[in-house]
Design a protein around this motif. Structure first.
Motif, PDB file in Angstrom:
ATOM      1  N   LYS A  27      -5.208   2.043  -6.626  1.00  0.00           N
ATOM      2  CA  LYS A  27      -5.648   1.562  -7.936  1.00  0.00           C
ATOM      3  C   LYS A  27      -5.471   0.052  -8.037  1.00  0.00           C
ATOM      4  CE  LYS A  27      -4.260   1.649 -12.810  1.00  0.00           C
ATOM      5  NZ  LYS A  27      -3.747   0.255 -12.781  1.00  0.00           N
ATOM      6  N   LEU A  28      -4.306  -0.426  -7.631  1.00  0.00           N
ATOM      7  CA  LEU A  28      -4.030  -1.858  -7.747  1.00  0.00           C
ATOM      8  C   LEU A  28      -5.011  -2.694  -6.929  1.00  0.00           C
ATOM      9  CD1 LEU A  28      -0.128  -1.755  -7.537  1.00  0.00           C
ATOM     10  CD2 LEU A  28      -1.464  -2.533  -9.504  1.00  0.00           C
ATOM     11  N   ILE A  29      -5.370  -2.207  -5.751  1.00  0.00           N
ATOM     12  CA  ILE A  29      -6.248  -2.979  -4.869  1.00  0.00           C
ATOM     13  C   ILE A  29      -7.719  -2.789  -5.213  1.00  0.00           C
ATOM     14  CG2 ILE A  29      -7.019  -3.218  -2.467  1.00  0.00           C
ATOM     15  CD1 ILE A  29      -4.101  -2.566  -1.637  1.00  0.00           C
ATOM     16  N   GLU A  30      -8.138  -1.545  -5.384  1.00  0.00           N
ATOM     17  CA  GLU A  30      -9.565  -1.265  -5.550  1.00  0.00           C
ATOM     18  C   GLU A  30     -10.057  -1.456  -6.987  1.00  0.00           C
ATOM     19  OE1 GLU A  30     -10.205   2.637  -3.957  1.00  0.00           O
ATOM     20  OE2 GLU A  30      -9.337   2.119  -2.006  1.00  0.00           O
ATOM     21  N   LYS A  31      -9.219  -1.195  -7.960  1.00  0.00           N
ATOM     22  CA  LYS A  31      -9.639  -1.319  -9.360  1.00  0.00           C
ATOM     23  C   LYS A  31      -9.157  -2.624  -9.986  1.00  0.00           C
ATOM     24  CE  LYS A  31      -9.338   0.952 -13.878  1.00  0.00           C
ATOM     25  NZ  LYS A  31      -8.774   2.099 -14.644  1.00  0.00           N
ATOM     26  N   ASP A  32      -7.878  -2.943  -9.756  1.00  0.00           N
ATOM     27  CA  ASP A  32      -7.297  -4.114 -10.407  1.00  0.00           C
ATOM     28  C   ASP A  32      -7.470  -5.400  -9.613  1.00  0.00           C
ATOM     29  OD1 ASP A  32      -6.341  -2.542 -12.559  1.00  0.00           O
ATOM     30  OD2 ASP A  32      -4.587  -1.955 -11.391  1.00  0.00           O
ATOM     31  N   ASN A  33      -7.866  -5.274  -8.344  1.00  0.00           N
ATOM     32  CA  ASN A  33      -8.147  -6.450  -7.495  1.00  0.00           C
ATOM     33  C   ASN A  33      -6.945  -7.375  -7.340  1.00  0.00           C
ATOM     34  OD1 ASN A  33     -10.955  -5.786  -7.048  1.00  0.00           O
ATOM     35  ND2 ASN A  33     -11.312  -6.393  -9.176  1.00  0.00           N
ATOM     36  N   VAL A  34      -5.769  -6.797  -7.071  1.00  0.00           N
ATOM     37  CA  VAL A  34      -4.599  -7.631  -6.849  1.00  0.00           C
ATOM     38  C   VAL A  34      -4.693  -8.301  -5.476  1.00  0.00           C
ATOM     39  CG1 VAL A  34      -3.147  -6.168  -8.308  1.00  0.00           C
ATOM     40  CG2 VAL A  34      -3.178  -5.794  -5.829  1.00  0.00           C
ATOM     41  N   SER A  35      -4.117  -9.477  -5.364  1.00  0.00           N
ATOM     42  CA  SER A  35      -4.070 -10.202  -4.094  1.00  0.00           C
ATOM     43  C   SER A  35      -2.745 -10.003  -3.376  1.00  0.00           C
ATOM     44  CB  SER A  35      -4.272 -11.705  -4.346  1.00  0.00           C
ATOM     45  OG  SER A  35      -5.506 -11.954  -4.970  1.00  0.00           O
ATOM     46  N   ILE A  36      -1.728  -9.594  -4.138  1.00  0.00           N
ATOM     47  CA  ILE A  36      -0.366  -9.467  -3.625  1.00  0.00           C
ATOM     48  C   ILE A  36       0.246  -8.200  -4.212  1.00  0.00           C
ATOM     49  CG2 ILE A  36       1.949 -10.508  -3.632  1.00  0.00           C
ATOM     50  CD1 ILE A  36       0.414 -13.232  -4.183  1.00  0.00           C
ATOM     51  N   ILE A  37       0.992  -7.475  -3.390  1.00  0.00           N
ATOM     52  CA  ILE A  37       1.803  -6.365  -3.888  1.00  0.00           C
ATOM     53  C   ILE A  37       3.247  -6.638  -3.502  1.00  0.00           C
ATOM     54  CG2 ILE A  37       2.390  -3.922  -3.555  1.00  0.00           C
ATOM     55  CD1 ILE A  37      -0.576  -3.317  -3.478  1.00  0.00           C
ATOM     56  N   THR A  38       4.161  -6.485  -4.464  1.00  0.00           N
ATOM     57  CA  THR A  38       5.583  -6.692  -4.197  1.00  0.00           C
ATOM     58  C   THR A  38       6.373  -5.490  -4.696  1.00  0.00           C
ATOM     59  OG1 THR A  38       7.396  -8.292  -4.368  1.00  0.00           O
ATOM     60  CG2 THR A  38       6.063  -7.942  -6.352  1.00  0.00           C
ATOM     61  N   GLY A  39       7.698  -5.552  -4.507  1.00  0.00           N
ATOM     62  CA  GLY A  39       8.548  -4.423  -4.863  1.00  0.00           C
ATOM     63  C   GLY A  39       8.777  -3.544  -3.648  1.00  0.00           C
ATOM     64  N   VAL A  40       8.549  -2.255  -3.802  1.00  0.00           N
ATOM     65  CA  VAL A  40       8.693  -1.188  -2.790  1.00  0.00           C
ATOM     66  C   VAL A  40      10.187  -0.923  -2.541  1.00  0.00           C
ATOM     67  CG1 VAL A  40       7.895  -0.190  -0.643  1.00  0.00           C
ATOM     68  CG2 VAL A  40       6.588  -2.075  -1.683  1.00  0.00           C
ATOM     69  N   SER A  41      10.677   0.129  -3.161  1.00  0.00           N
ATOM     70  CA  SER A  41      12.122   0.376  -3.175  1.00  0.00           C
ATOM     71  C   SER A  41      12.629   1.172  -1.983  1.00  0.00           C
ATOM     72  CB  SER A  41      12.511   1.104  -4.469  1.00  0.00           C
ATOM     73  OG  SER A  41      12.079   0.399  -5.610  1.00  0.00           O
ATOM     74  N   PHE A  42      11.913   2.204  -1.564  1.00  0.00           N
ATOM     75  CA  PHE A  42      12.426   3.117  -0.548  1.00  0.00           C
ATOM     76  C   PHE A  42      11.550   3.112   0.700  1.00  0.00           C
ATOM     77  CE2 PHE A  42      14.899   4.332  -4.083  1.00  0.00           C
ATOM     78  CZ  PHE A  42      16.000   5.047  -3.615  1.00  0.00           C
ATOM     79  N   CYS A  61       4.414  -4.006  12.711  1.00  0.00           N
ATOM     80  CA  CYS A  61       4.476  -5.238  11.916  1.00  0.00           C
ATOM     81  C   CYS A  61       3.074  -5.773  11.654  1.00  0.00           C
ATOM     82  CB  CYS A  61       5.314  -6.290  12.630  1.00  0.00           C
ATOM     83  SG  CYS A  61       4.598  -6.880  14.177  1.00  0.00           S
ATOM     84  N   SER A  62       2.947  -6.579  10.607  1.00  0.00           N
ATOM     85  CA  SER A  62       1.641  -7.111  10.209  1.00  0.00           C
ATOM     86  C   SER A  62       1.792  -8.550   9.739  1.00  0.00           C
ATOM     87  CB  SER A  62       1.051  -6.275   9.063  1.00  0.00           C
ATOM     88  OG  SER A  62      -0.040  -6.951   8.449  1.00  0.00           O
ATOM     89  N   PRO A  63       0.806  -9.400  10.000  1.00  0.00           N
ATOM     90  CA  PRO A  63       0.861 -10.765   9.470  1.00  0.00           C
ATOM     91  C   PRO A  63       0.746 -10.822   7.956  1.00  0.00           C
ATOM     92  CG  PRO A  63      -1.276 -10.349  10.476  1.00  0.00           C
ATOM     93  CD  PRO A  63      -0.414  -9.168  10.808  1.00  0.00           C
ATOM     94  N   PHE A  64       0.405  -9.689   7.323  1.00  0.00           N
ATOM     95  CA  PHE A  64       0.280  -9.646   5.862  1.00  0.00           C
ATOM     96  C   PHE A  64       1.562  -9.139   5.192  1.00  0.00           C
ATOM     97  CE2 PHE A  64      -4.092  -9.859   7.198  1.00  0.00           C
ATOM     98  CZ  PHE A  64      -4.664 -10.702   6.256  1.00  0.00           C
ATOM     99  N   TYR A  73      -2.170   0.874   4.671  1.00  0.00           N
ATOM    100  CA  TYR A  73      -3.325   0.730   3.772  1.00  0.00           C
ATOM    101  C   TYR A  73      -3.356  -0.669   3.159  1.00  0.00           C
ATOM    102  CZ  TYR A  73      -6.363   1.194  -0.240  1.00  0.00           C
ATOM    103  OH  TYR A  73      -7.366   0.976  -1.164  1.00  0.00           O
ATOM    104  N   VAL A  74      -2.220  -1.136   2.661  1.00  0.00           N
ATOM    105  CA  VAL A  74      -2.181  -2.439   1.994  1.00  0.00           C
ATOM    106  C   VAL A  74      -2.516  -3.554   2.978  1.00  0.00           C
ATOM    107  CG1 VAL A  74      -0.713  -4.107   0.784  1.00  0.00           C
ATOM    108  CG2 VAL A  74      -0.532  -1.671   0.244  1.00  0.00           C
ATOM    109  N   THR A  75      -1.872  -3.555   4.131  1.00  0.00           N
ATOM    110  CA  THR A  75      -2.077  -4.654   5.078  1.00  0.00           C
ATOM    111  C   THR A  75      -3.450  -4.580   5.743  1.00  0.00           C
ATOM    112  OG1 THR A  75      -0.894  -3.407   6.805  1.00  0.00           O
ATOM    113  CG2 THR A  75       0.383  -4.981   5.491  1.00  0.00           C
ATOM    114  N   ASP A  76      -3.982  -3.376   5.959  1.00  0.00           N
ATOM    115  CA  ASP A  76      -5.347  -3.250   6.492  1.00  0.00           C
ATOM    116  C   ASP A  76      -6.372  -3.829   5.526  1.00  0.00           C
ATOM    117  OD1 ASP A  76      -4.483  -2.093   8.818  1.00  0.00           O
ATOM    118  OD2 ASP A  76      -5.237  -0.077   8.385  1.00  0.00           O
ATOM    119  N   LYS A  77      -6.070  -3.760   4.236  1.00  0.00           N
ATOM    120  CA  LYS A  77      -6.942  -4.332   3.214  1.00  0.00           C
ATOM    121  C   LYS A  77      -6.754  -5.849   3.089  1.00  0.00           C
ATOM    122  CE  LYS A  77      -9.127  -0.747   1.401  1.00  0.00           C
ATOM    123  NZ  LYS A  77     -10.607  -0.655   1.346  1.00  0.00           N
ATOM    124  N   GLU A  78      -5.848  -6.401   3.921  1.00  0.00           N
ATOM    125  CA  GLU A  78      -5.524  -7.836   3.919  1.00  0.00           C
ATOM    126  C   GLU A  78      -5.004  -8.307   2.564  1.00  0.00           C
ATOM    127  OE1 GLU A  78      -8.725 -10.115   5.614  1.00  0.00           O
ATOM    128  OE2 GLU A  78      -8.407  -9.235   7.591  1.00  0.00           O
TER     129      GLU A  78
END
Length: 390
Positions: free
Chosen positions: A86-101, A134-137, A111-116
């Motif tokens: 949702k965040l990437i495809e609908k909201d068009n975010v450029s960055i995702i942060t957080g991720v607890s576990f 690992c990913s450069p993103f 998925y996130v890094t493949d979407k650059e």
């Protein structure tokens, strides 16, 4: 001709206004974390630490207005996957942060890094993404999952403990943590117990521990699990007879509930609220002023994530079009970290010191962590050589 010029000027003016408005459109950033259930304190502190930077800057990072879109992953990989889509495809975010576990990180990372889209992790650091996946993103601003336990293992070896029983939840972070403990504590463990991630009754395992009479118990149970485990450890009579070594059982999210039962418990980590550097002092003061509580390591990590993004976004003047330029800006890590020295390794995990803390009362009578040792300095994670990034 005059009418034509007037119309042209009006069109140009409208275009200019539209361009200015476009230039002020906020940069969208997605935040995902555990915001409900027993682990909600982890995600909430991550969010509060990050938003402390954003709100102190008047809703901006790098001088650019930002819009932070928050999603609760509920500690469910399928929910997390839907949230990032949702965040990437609908909201068009450029960055995702957080991720607890870690199980959540492993469910969304590819998925996130493949979407650059840039993934700025502020807690979970599983071994896979430090190594071959690992990913450069990705830019992990917290620590690799083994590292805090590595410090505890070195501390336990230095203390001369001969027989240690270890306990952790049965998921990636739990396995990484035990692996980290054994990396610097070379003796065979007396026992390794892996409990279901949502298990709240540890009586059977603690009965086994009591019967084995170890020199010390090492345990990793974050958030609400740590409160439950520590209380049951005390109720079993173990706290009086057996040193409890931990990672992220005792922290600012759990100490208000644990109180006296946590006094003397030893923990490993990258940061504590008593750090004397200027960045840490400002962070602690600002956080306590705003939220009326002592910040946890989760808040500190996310604060660093906000400070890193503040620096990197400023370097590219808010433009995310040139992804390589943003990678360079992120890699520079040109910000004042709460931990003092901070730099990224080639796998975009931090190189930093790891410390040992003990639970104490502060001058105001509150329960907090006091740094008592730094067994590992300039620590690099154990998996970076498996990462193909240069």
């Amino acid at each position: 001709m005059t009418r034509f010029k007037a119309a042209a000027l009006a069109a140009a003016s409208a275009f200019g206004i539209a361009t200015a408005a476009f230039g002020q459109a906020p940069l969208k950033i997605g935040f995902i974390g555990e915001l409900s259930g027993p682990q909600a304190s982890v995600g909430q502190d991550q969010y509060d630490g990050f938003m402390l930077v954003v709100e102190r800057n008047g809703g901006k990072l790098g001088g650019v207005p930002v819009q932070v879109l928050k999603e609760d992953t509920q500690l469910k990989p399928e929910v997390a996957t839907q949230a990032v889509r949702k965040l990437i495809e609908k909201d068009n975010v450029s960055i995702i942060t957080g991720v607890s576990f870690s199980n959540i990180m492993l469910s969304v990372h590819k998925y996130v890094t493949d979407k650059e889209v840039f993934l700025v992790g502020s807690n979970a650091g599983p071994s896979q993404i430090a190594g071959p996946q690992c990913s450069p993103f990705q830019y992990i601003v917290s620590w690799q999952g083994d590292q805090a336990a590595e410090a505890v293992g070195k501390y336990a070896a230095d203390k001369g403990y001969q027989r240690i029983a270890a306990m952790a939840p049965n998921y990636q972070a739990g396995k990484d943590v035990i692996a980290g403990l054994k990396r610097h504590y070379k003796k065979p463990l007396l026992d390794e117990m892996y409990t279901p991630l949502n298990q709240l009754d540890f009586s059977a395992e603690l009965t086994q521990v009591a019967a084995a009479k170890p020199d010390a118990v090492f345990a990793f149970y974050p958030g609400g699990l740590g409160v439950t485990f520590s209380r049951q450890f005390q109720q079993a009579g173990l706290l009086k007879s057996t040193p409890l070594l931990s990672t992220f059982i005792v922290d600012a999210t759990t100490l208000p509930a644990l109180k006296e039962s946590a006094i003397g418990v030893v923990s490993g980590g990258f940061w504590a609220p008593d750090f004397p550097n200027a960045a840490s002092k400002q962070f602690v003061a600002d956080f306590e002023r705003k939220y009326k509580r002592i910040p946890s390591n989760y808040a500190a990590q996310s604060y660093d994530a906000g400070m890193l993004l503040d620096s990197a976004i400023a370097k590219v003047k808010g433009s995310m079009v040139d992804k390589r330029a943003f990678m360079t800006a992120m890699k520079a890590a040109d910000f004042a970290s709460v931990r003092g020295s901070f730099k990224f390794n080639h796998n975009n995990f931090p190189i930093h010191d790891m410390h040992i803390m003990e639970t104490v009362r502060d001058e105001a009578g509150r329960f907090t962590l006091k740094t008592i040792a730094t067994p590992l300095k300039g620590l690099v994670d154990a998996y970076h050589e498996q990462c193909p990034l240069k």
